[in-house]
Design a protein around this motif. Structure first.
Motif, PDB file in Angstrom:
ATOM      1  N   THR A 159       0.327  -1.743  -1.228  1.00 51.76           N
ATOM      2  CA  THR A 159       0.478  -2.328  -0.017  1.00 51.76           C
ATOM      3  C   THR A 159      -0.971  -2.575   0.527  1.00 51.76           C
ATOM      4  O   THR A 159      -1.027  -3.666   1.409  1.00 51.76           O
ATOM      5  CB  THR A 159       1.000  -1.283   0.999  1.00 51.76           C
ATOM      6  OG1 THR A 159       0.125   0.067   0.858  1.00 51.76           O
ATOM      7  CG2 THR A 159       2.545  -1.125   0.535  1.00 51.76           C
ATOM      8  N   LEU A 182      -1.462  -6.083  -0.875  1.00 49.08           N
ATOM      9  CA  LEU A 182      -0.702  -7.199   0.250  1.00 49.08           C
ATOM     10  C   LEU A 182      -1.111  -7.481   1.396  1.00 49.08           C
ATOM     11  O   LEU A 182      -1.059  -8.588   2.098  1.00 49.08           O
ATOM     12  CB  LEU A 182       1.046  -6.569   0.343  1.00 49.08           C
ATOM     13  CG  LEU A 182       1.402  -6.397  -1.046  1.00 49.08           C
ATOM     14  CD1 LEU A 182       2.929  -5.802  -1.146  1.00 49.08           C
ATOM     15  CD2 LEU A 182       1.897  -7.724  -1.652  1.00 49.08           C
ATOM     16  N   CYS A 202      -3.684 -10.139   1.438  1.00 53.80           N
ATOM     17  CA  CYS A 202      -3.373 -11.348   1.098  1.00 53.80           C
ATOM     18  C   CYS A 202      -3.620 -12.353   2.214  1.00 53.80           C
ATOM     19  O   CYS A 202      -3.008 -12.106   3.409  1.00 53.80           O
ATOM     20  CB  CYS A 202      -1.962 -11.404   0.458  1.00 53.80           C
ATOM     21  SG  CYS A 202      -1.832 -10.890  -1.232  1.00 53.80           S
ATOM     22  N   GLN A 248       1.912 -13.236  -5.295  1.00 53.69           N
ATOM     23  CA  GLN A 248       2.365 -11.891  -5.064  1.00 53.69           C
ATOM     24  C   GLN A 248       4.048 -11.732  -5.051  1.00 53.69           C
ATOM     25  O   GLN A 248       4.692 -10.876  -5.325  1.00 53.69           O
ATOM     26  CB  GLN A 248       1.867 -11.234  -3.919  1.00 53.69           C
ATOM     27  CG  GLN A 248       2.187 -11.830  -2.533  1.00 53.69           C
ATOM     28  CD  GLN A 248       1.381 -12.872  -2.053  1.00 53.69           C
ATOM     29  OE1 GLN A 248       0.720 -13.590  -2.896  1.00 53.69           O
ATOM     30  NE2 GLN A 248       1.293 -13.113  -0.884  1.00 53.69           N
ATOM     31  N   ARG A 301       6.018  -5.060   3.624  1.00 55.84           N
ATOM     32  CA  ARG A 301       4.481  -5.427   3.496  1.00 55.84           C
ATOM     33  C   ARG A 301       4.191  -6.828   2.644  1.00 55.84           C
ATOM     34  O   ARG A 301       3.757  -7.926   3.314  1.00 55.84           O
ATOM     35  CB  ARG A 301       3.540  -4.737   2.829  1.00 55.84           C
ATOM     36  CG  ARG A 301       3.575  -3.381   3.580  1.00 55.84           C
ATOM     37  CD  ARG A 301       3.477  -3.139   5.039  1.00 55.84           C
ATOM     38  NE  ARG A 301       2.531  -4.059   5.763  1.00 55.84           N
ATOM     39  CZ  ARG A 301       2.324  -4.503   6.885  1.00 55.84           C
ATOM     40  NH1 ARG A 301       3.342  -4.018   7.673  1.00 55.84           N
ATOM     41  NH2 ARG A 301       1.490  -5.152   7.432  1.00 55.84           N
ATOM     42  N   GLY A 302       4.999  -7.046   1.714  1.00 54.99           N
ATOM     43  CA  GLY A 302       5.108  -8.406   0.877  1.00 54.99           C
ATOM     44  C   GLY A 302       5.546  -9.391   1.549  1.00 54.99           C
ATOM     45  O   GLY A 302       5.332 -10.711   1.587  1.00 54.99           O
ATOM     46  N   SER A 348       3.330 -10.885   3.925  1.00 47.88           N
ATOM     47  CA  SER A 348       1.888 -11.270   3.046  1.00 47.88           C
ATOM     48  C   SER A 348       1.964 -12.808   2.572  1.00 47.88           C
ATOM     49  O   SER A 348       1.172 -13.268   2.189  1.00 47.88           O
ATOM     50  CB  SER A 348       1.599 -10.523   1.801  1.00 47.88           C
ATOM     51  OG  SER A 348       2.482 -10.928   0.786  1.00 47.88           O
TER      52      SER A 348
END
Length: 460
Positions: free
Chosen positions: A334, A337, A340, A348, A371-372, A375
């Protein structure tokens, strides 16, 4: 000494490049320059604009101090060592961003325009015009100290500047190479010379390696596939990144006997992928991999030997390798991410797909997915996601995330209700794609009867 009223933003500093600058102000500026060299000058990073103060407290813009200092240097018998000492001292005090433009302008005026015929840019997208050495330029007209200083500035753009500043580095070194190709060749083989010898080159029974700060490259060749080998390589990588003089955007070129890659479809099969796929096989090295990742991760920095469509922040492959080891590495994942660049980084997404395929939709993987999804620009779901989420346990996990969604957001993100709504929709999109829009009516309609109520609670 009584000084006149200050110029600049709300009178916060003195301007020293006006023709009618008060002589007393110039005396204070010269004292400030000396104080920078002596290490007694002060700065105010917390304020805007950044100013440097002499021991008397008189404030000046760093760029103007640098301009005044450089203007006094002779172009014949250019004092390279003195100039570098002052620039390094001012950079450490005020920061590279405060002096980069002034240095670039100086090289343009004193090297490019004096030694070269400057042509027209080929097109709008060209960063610099073509330059050819003046036919009438004589060897005795060229000052080696000034060219060495140009090389120093070129290296600084790579080491301290943004990733796109490598274009400036290439341009300046291209100028120097037309007159003194041996200088540029030395940089290519040995770098700037600022790195310690055992960092520039290292050789053990397990591996050989070299680091070049001028061209932002790390080259490693593994001689075997043992834990000791990869442990030594990770220690070396960390030692390189602990050097202040080494760039934050760089290339890792790795060669080794074990040809394996991370089990993430679509990831570029580059040496850096191979390196961490090999290293992660040794649990005793996981903490060293995490140490490297945290030293490497920097927002808006990149591995320079990856194509644009596969651009990745340094440390990415170490994070991906550890992330696929499971829940203990969630904090590192995290952390990565959140750094990023959501406008340019998308690699990712391939990792997130592999993570969910391996572990399914659990509370901790959904936390990573939140979180991804933030990102990057609208993370597209993998084809398998619809079937992987279609069970009571996974849907209950997602429902639990919805009920305490604020716990998955950063404090500043939680302050904005619109952002929270967008973040939740981004998560749903990452699972169901376009079908999640309009209250997810298509998803609900096609859901199994026994699960439909859960789908409605999640999507409506």
């Amino acid at each position: 000494m009584s000084l006149p009223k200050r110029d600049g933003v709300q009178g916060r500093y003195y301007l020293i490049q006006k023709p009618d600058t008060n002589p007393e102000v110039l005396e204070h500026a010269d004292q400030c320059i000396q104080d920078v060299l002596d290490g007694t000058a002060k700065e105010n990073h917390s304020g805007y604009p950044v100013v440097v103060r002499n021991q008397s407290g008189t404030p000046f813009l760093p760029s103007q101090l640098l301009g005044r200092y450089l203007s006094k240097l002779p172009l014949k018998g250019f004092p390279y060592a003195d100039a570098v000492a002052f620039c390094d001292a001012l950079r450490r005090l005020a920061g590279w961003k405060e002096i980069d433009h002034t240095l670039g302008q100086y090289i343009e005026h004193q090297v490019q325009e004096r030694y070269f015929e400057v042509g027209e840019k080929e097109d709008y997208f060209s960063a610099y015009p073509p330059c050819t050495v003046w036919p009438e330029l004589r060897p005795e007209d060229v000052d080696d100290g000034l060219l060495r200083f140009a090389c120093y500035v070129a290296v600084c753009y790579t080491v301290y500047g943004a990733s796109y500043n490598s274009l400036t580095t290439e341009h300046i070194l291209g100028l120097v190479s037309q007159i003194r190709p041996d200088m540029v060749k030395q940089l290519k083989t040995g770098g700037s010379g600022k790195l310690p010898k055992d960092i520039q080159r290292r050789k053990t029974e397990h591996f050989t390696a070299s680091a070049n700060d001028a061209f932002a490259t790390i080259r490693i060749t593994a001689r075997d596939s043992t834990e000791e080998c990869y442990g030594e390589i990770l220690d070396y990588l960390c030692a390189v990144l602990e050097q202040e003089e080494f760039p934050r955007s760089y290339s890792v070129e790795f060669r080794g006997p074990e040809k394996i890659y991370l089990p993430i479809p679509g990831l570029p099969k580059k040496g850096v992928n191979q390196l961490f796929a090999c290293a992660v096989q040794h649990p005793n090295l996981h903490s060293a991999m995490a140490r490297y990742a945290r030293l490497a991760m920097r927002e808006f920095e990149w591995y320079q030997n990856l194509a644009d469509e596969a651009c990745a922040m340094p440390g990415a492959f170490a994070v991906f390798a550890l992330g696929l080891e499971g829940e203990p590495w969630v904090p590192l994942v995290t952390e990565y991410l959140d750094l990023c660049d959501d406008e340019h980084s998308s690699l990712q997404g391939k990792f997130l797909h592999a993570l969910i395929r391996k572990f399914g939709f659990q509370p901790w993987t959904l936390g990573v997915l939140v979180r991804g999804a933030l990102s990057m620009q609208w993370l597209e779901p993998a084809r398998e996601f619809r079937s992987l989420i279609a069970n009571g346990e996974s849907l209950d996990a997602l429902l639990a995330v919805k009920r305490r969604f604020s716990a998955y957001l950063l404090p500043e993100e939680n302050e904005d209700p619109k952002f929270r709504a967008i973040a939740w929709q981004s998560l749903l999109w990452a699972i169901w794609g376009q079908a999640s829009e309009n209250g997810g009516s298509k998803v609900i309609k096609s859901a199994p009867k026994e699960l439909r109520e859960r789908y409605q609670e999640i999507l409506e």
